[in-house]
Design a protein around this motif. Sequence first.
Motif: not given
Length: 373
Positions: A110, A113-115, A134, A168, A171-172, A175-176, A185
């Motif tokens: 966390w 690593d950004q998405f 994750w 955060y 955002s994931w 993205g997913i 995950i």
Amino acid sequence: MRITTPRVLALLCAALLSWYTFQVAPGLADRERRAAAARADAVLPPTTVLPDERPAPHPTAERPTVAFPAAGSAFIGVFTSAGAHDFTEAAGFARQTGHRPQVYEFSADWESDQFDAEAINRVAKRGMLPLVAWEPWDHKAEAEEPTLRGEQSEYRLSRIIHGSFDPYIRSWARGIKSLRYPVAIRLAHEMNGYWYPWCEQSNGNRRGEYVRAWRHVHTIFDEVGADNALWVWSPNVSYTNSTPLTRLYPGDAYVDWVGLSGYYGTVGKENYQSFDRLFTPTRTEIRRFTRKPLVITELGATDAAGRKAEWITEMFRSLQRHRDIIGIIWYQAVKEIDWRVGTSRASSAAFTAGASASRYQQKWEPGMTPRVR
């Protein structure tokens, strides 16, 4: 300063060294990286077509639902330390065993690593279900002292529960959702130990907070509509003084697959123990509170005593009996111990023989539906 032959030679050597360091070496390293990538692509070529790359289906067309893995089948995956940017070890596994992995696991923390949609797409394009370990911590700040590994106050469970990481997490989730194919995950794994900041035995965490944190993250994904996320709850095999698993299970409504980490030959436990001896006690414990499909999400064996091939052969025999185990993920990396399959010809041959069974041959494709029962 007098100009002498030794000084001139020293200056020339310094200039040549500087030229090599800043001009030649980076080019050689880049060339080797490209060559390694090309070798990996030759074994694991990116040939799978992702949903965004397909033509839109006819409105009346109905696609049959295909489960992964199908009933009676199981998958074999790999977990490497290189992540989604380097498939060298995955290709090595495929060469050593003759088996193309159907699942590829890699870590994302966390802090760092950004998405990255392209990184996950790189996995899926090679016909492997992406499984992200994750991790709510900063792995670069990991303490060398084992008892202090889990001490990172910024990543206490209470901060996850109270929303400190919501932007955060969201955002994931977004993205997913955008990927339109399943992404597994493995959130905050091995939580029944003490060596990560999300363990209830460390970092000032309190009883009950792990479940609350897990449900909080899951709820954000639900709110975003990321229903293609496949949730993998993955403790370590239980040991003396580990946290009881019933206290840490978020409930079947929040979990799709149950995972387990276990290795033959870890430091302090070098004596031979078979696959069944390693996993059966914890598997029995888990079956008291859930019937969710089981995946061995981290697996490896040492060859220090020359029994790795024997262990692998026994593992495949055991898997034939335990049909609730729908997949295994081999740790194809060196971390204190060389866990890779191909440490000897015998271990490679043993794995090749076991993996050649028909139940391990189903290919993964992005349109498949993960089996959750």
